[in-house]
Design an enzyme around this catalytic site. Structure first.
Site, short mmCIF file in Angstrom:
data_model
loop_
_atom_site.label_atom_id
_atom_site.label_comp_id
_atom_site.label_asym_id
_atom_site.label_seq_id
_atom_site.Cartn_x
_atom_site.Cartn_y
_atom_site.Cartn_z
CB CYS B 88 24.56 -20.03 58.13
SG CYS B 88 25.32 -21.09 57.12
CB CYS B 91 22.58 -23.00 54.36
SG CYS B 91 23.71 -23.86 55.74
CG ASP B 525 -11.78 6.07 47.36
OD1 ASP B 525 -11.84 7.08 46.29
OD2 ASP B 525 -12.51 5.06 47.43
CG ASP B 723 -13.66 -1.42 47.01
OD1 ASP B 723 -13.10 -2.50 46.42
OD2 ASP B 723 -14.73 -1.39 47.18
CG ASP B 727 -10.51 2.55 44.82
OD1 ASP B 727 -11.08 3.23 44.01
OD2 ASP B 727 -10.80 2.71 46.05
#
Lengths: 74, 852
Positions: B88, B91, B525, B723, B727
């Site tokens: 859980c 834990c 772009d 890209d 970019d």
């Protein structure tokens, strides 16, 4: 190194937590002994349950605090 | 290593980024400025800083921060651990708290769904085995995570072991629990007619319940004890206190019936037995379903071929795929999987890449084409040269990326984990308050002897104040378990990232999934993203000479140019069968055009500015150029010997799905912006054809990141699609950077989301996967928190004064188990999700910008 520090922190927090939980349980026992008309089992059983829950609440609350204190004292 | 002498401690920290002696001084000074540091010695050669400090005034984290603030890095080690036994969110919190507080551990992220932990630590302060020991002391298994197939095998083995363990527990607990329930209710309904009376004997029920509590239920007591020893709590503690208390009451009522717990008629053996059974049922179902959410990564791992046929010394030999080396020639036959990445050298075939890129049709492969390891060769045979092997292959990188994504927690999950982690403590406080309330106030005011537990015929007649208060207190403990809260997010994130990977959409983290679902604006772009990035000549306007002659002159002038527009002109001329000789002289003027000399005449090809600078009158050509630009074309003027001779118009082609992608994004309520270096008129024309909302034109490449920042400053949450390499700054600036068309070069990509194909529809699909995943996460959190919000008051007995009905601990455990299963099943729904953008992948005709 890490282990020593942790062990010491845990030992202290067990002690503090158990003390706090015992106080809570004892408080419950005294209140139920002097007020109302409670059976012995309700008083003893209730005090045990309060002690158990208080210990469970105290341990994770006290431990980080104690760890911080001990680390700053190393 | 760390040393302590009286009040001093010494630590050695690896420092990265130091290049010279001045770096040493900077780091030393930064460290010595930290309060408590008495001495800092920095060694450039070893890249380490030895620091002596007072631990009461400073700690390792302070020292690390000082190094980072000075502009350097700390060379932390990172370990990936496979954790077993977590059940859980508490834990997760428990391990994070315990390990995170160890000296030398800088950061730990635990993922419940994958059962893994990523730990960043200073190996000079703490060793990995100490970290593993700390986790093991908490009662969990911790081993270094293996990679690839070994990891897959171990994870599968451990999951199967957990499923088998819980199944055995269930096979013990369920029949015994059912018998205990039948025995408890033997005096009620029609049961006295079908069951013997001795089944209700309390000692008989004691004998049946004890093996359930001490056998299958033992795990809860052991795990919670291990946690408490370290001062931390988890769900096991809720179960242990609930089961333990119910069992204890039952035993007392059996052997000391006058003790005041309700006597022999109020034994809660069925509560203890069924509580254990339902919790184990929940754990069993969770273990089964949790494995399914990580199926995507397992599928990817299974794609890794085991064998390869390699040419060694002219002979074809079969080797293990791991043994293929870069440069090896690999032979692939029809129906075989391609073992590693490479470039086809001989042969021709069609390869099914759907499993990695989501491309539904087989892709033709001929010499010079790239092939991806893990894809399937369909028809022909071919040989290829291995270029990337082992961990470098695209498939390995994808697996790594998906694994990392599944390890990263989105902000929502961090909040949920924190809540779940602190919840346990809160629940125990609540259980104590509820006990005290019913003991001192509630029982006297509202207890009704003929009241009963919900869905049972059980009457609470003999119940005393302690028994009643304890019962409500236990119910609160059991009903409040926040298991579902811990599972809500990771199970959905795992399914979502896996779903993305199936379609060639790689999310680098769960935070990317969350961020993409919250976008307001998507900036594309233009070149290479919305267009193919391969311009072609669309129009030639000639004045006083033939069109072909004008095109040839333009091609001669551009022949030595490396500009894409020049290449397009040369290619068009050659395409028309024209001879394109070298110019006698050539000069490229960046941003303007080219000037050349050929056969004794001066040839100029360029924009208006170049023509104006050279004093060339354009006459009617200006209007014609504007007309072409309005159609989205780039118009270049041609002049010879100072006289304008025509226009060569060049345009890029839109990708087949660009307009559909833009339309789909707009339908999703996103603002679509196009960013380009083109002049405004051309950009507006292209934007008009695509239907984008706004255009950022004439933006130089280095200014793109600033434009993205400007949009963010207006309060928009921006994704930048471009890209991944060119970019990169803009992708990094954006809230979500989407690198498009990475192909196999995934590792080079910046950005938060990597699209393997260059289809703009994948951007839509990524947004749809993000939205669907976060919707699933929110549904899960709603159910999980909703369950607790509704269930806790019920467990506290809020409705009891009005209805006389109380939730029994066993009903509480059933509700709790159901909430976890509901959440996991809801996450599994994502497995069937197909992004709407991927449902109709009809291949449309390419759209020329000249359609107007």
């Amino acid at each position: 190194m890490a282990d020593d520090y942790l062990k010491k922190a845990l030992r202290v927090s067990y002690g503090v937590s158990t003390g706090l939980a015992l106080l809570m349980g004892l408080g419950f026992f005294l209140v139920t002994s002097f007020t109302g008309d409670h059976t012995a089992l309700a008083r003893y059983g209730g005090a045990s349950w309060v002690f158990t829950l208080a210990l469970i609440i105290a341990l994770p609350t006290v431990t980080p605090f104690v760890k911080r204190r001990i680390r700053s004292q190393v | 290593m760390t040393e302590n002498s009286s009040k001093k401690a010494k630590v050695v920290i690896p420092v990265t980024g130091m290049t010279c002696a001045s770096c040493v001084v900077h780091v030393s000074e930064a460290l010595e400025e930290v309060p408590g540091v008495s001495q800092a010695q920095v060694n450039l050669a070893s890249g380490q800083a030895s620091v002596e400090y007072d631990p009461s005034k400073a700690d390792v984290q302070n020292l690390e921060r000082a190094i980072k603030d000075a502009g350097y890095g700390v060379g932390r080690d990172t370990a990936l651990l496979q954790i077993s036994g977590m059940t859980c969110a508490a834990c997760v919190e428990k391990i994070q708290t315990a390990v995170g507080s160890l000296p030398g551990v800088s950061h730990i992220t635990v993922n419940l769904a994958t059962g893994t932990a990523r730990v960043e630590y200073l190996s000079s302060v703490i060793r990995l085995k100490e970290i593993k020991a700390a986790i093991q002391e908490l009662g969990y298994g911790a081993e270094e995570k293996l990679e690839g197939e070994a990891a897959l095998e171990r994870e599968k083995r451990e999951r199967e072991r957990e499923v088998r363990r819980q199944l055995i527990n269930l096979l013990v607990a369920a029949p015994l629990g059912a018998l205990v329930m039948l025995g408890t209710f033997q005096p009620y309904w029609f049961l006295p007619h079908v069951l013997p009376a001795w089944m209700n004997n309390k000692v008989f029920l004691f004998i049946l319940t004890t093996p359930v509590v001490l056998g299958p239920g033992r795990q809860f007591f052991v795990n919670s004890f291990n946690g408490l020893r370290r001062g931390v709590t988890d769900m096991n503690l809720l179960y242990a206190t609930g089961i333990g208390a119910a069992y204890l009451i039952a035993v007392i009522n059996t052997f000391w019936p006058d003790a005041g717990f309700g006597g022999r008629e109020a034994t809660f053996y069925e509560a203890a037995a069924l509580l254990t059974t339902f919790i184990i049922l929940g754990r069993y179902l969770e273990a089964v379903t949790r494995g399914r959410t990580s199926e995507a990564i397992r599928k990817l791992m299974k794609l890794q071929p085991k064998k390869a046929h390699v040419l060694r010394e002219g002979q074809e030999v079969e080797v293990h795929a791991d043994e293929v080396e870069a440069g090896d020639i690999v032979v692939v036959r029809p129906g075989e999987s391609i073992p590693v990445d490479g470039v086809v050298r001989e042969g021709y075939s069609a390869v099914d890449e759907a499993m990695l890129t989501g491309e539904s049709l087989p892709v033709e492969k001929k010499p010079g084409d790239e092939v991806i390891g893990g894809t399937l060769n369909k028809t022909g045979a071919f040989r290829f040269q291995a270029t990337r092997v082992g961990k470098e292959t695209a498939l390995s990188q994808i697996i790594q990326m998906v694994e990392n994504a599944q390890l990263t927690k989105p902000p929502l999950q961090r909040v949920a984990d924190m809540v779940a982690g602190h919840f346990i403590l809160g629940v125990h406080i609540l259980a104590l308050l509820v006990f005290l309330f019913w003991f001192f106030i509630g029982f006297d005011l509202w207890f009704m002897p003929d009241s009963r537990l919900i869905l049972t015929p059980y009457v609470l007649t003999g119940m005393g104040v302690f028994g009643f208060s304890l019962l409500t207190s236990i119910t609160v403990l059991v009903i409040s378990c926040p298991c579902a809260v811990g599972l809500a997010t990771p199970s959905a994130i795992m399914a979502g990232t896996g779903k993305g990977a199936e379609h060639g959409i790689l999310f680098k983290g769960g935070d990317a999934l969350e961020a993409i679902s919250k976008l307001t604006t998507i900036v594309f772009d233009k070149t290479g993203t919305l267009t193919k990035g391969q311009p072609s000549v669309t129009d030639v306007v000639a004045v006083g000479l033939e069109e072909q002659a004008a095109l040839r002159l333009a091609a001669i002038a551009e022949k030595n140019s490396e500009h894409p527009l020049g290449e397009a002109i040369v290619s068009a001329a050659r395409g028309q069968g024209l001879d394109v000789p070298d110019a006698d002289s050539f000069e490229a003027i960046p941003g303007y055009g080219v000037v050349a000399q050929w056969n004794g005449q001066g040839v100029i090809l360029g924009n208006r500015k170049l023509m104006a600078e050279r004093g060339i009158a354009l006459g009617d050509l200006t209007a014609r150029a504007e007309s072409l630009e309005n159609q989205g074309k780039t118009a270049m003027f041609l002049a010879t010997d100072g006289q304008s001779k025509g226009i060569v118009a060049v345009a890029d082609t839109l990708k087949a799905n660009s307009a559909r992608a833009v339309a789909a994004l707009k339908r999703m309520g996103l603002e679509v912006v196009m960013i380009t270096g083109d002049n405004r008129r051309t950009a507006q024309a292209i934007a008009g054809q695509l239907g984008v909302d706004s255009v950022l034109a004439e933006v130089l490449p280095q200014e793109k990141a600033n434009e993205v920042k400007r949009l963010q400053e207006q309060g928009r949450r921006v994704a930048m699609v471009g890209d991944g390499i060119n970019d990169a700054p803009a992708l990094a600036q954006a809230d979500v950077g989407i690198a498009i068309g990475s192909g196999t070069d995934i590792a080079k990509e910046t950005g938060h989301v990597v699209l393997m194909r260059d289809d703009p529809l994948d951007v839509v699909a990524a947004a749809q996967v993000g939205k669907a995943t976060m919707k699933n996460v929110k549904q899960n959190l709603f159910w999980a928190f909703g369950y607790n919000t509704a269930a806790i008051p019920l467990g506290m007995g809020v409705v009891y004064p009005f209805t006389g009905l109380l939730v029994s601990p066993e009903l509480a455990s059933l509700l709790m188990a159901l909430s976890s299963i509901t959440v996991t099943m809801n996450a599994l729904r994502l497995k069937a999700f197909v992004p709407p953008a991927k449902r109709d992948t009809g291949h449309e005709e390419e759209t020329w910008l000249t359609t107007t």
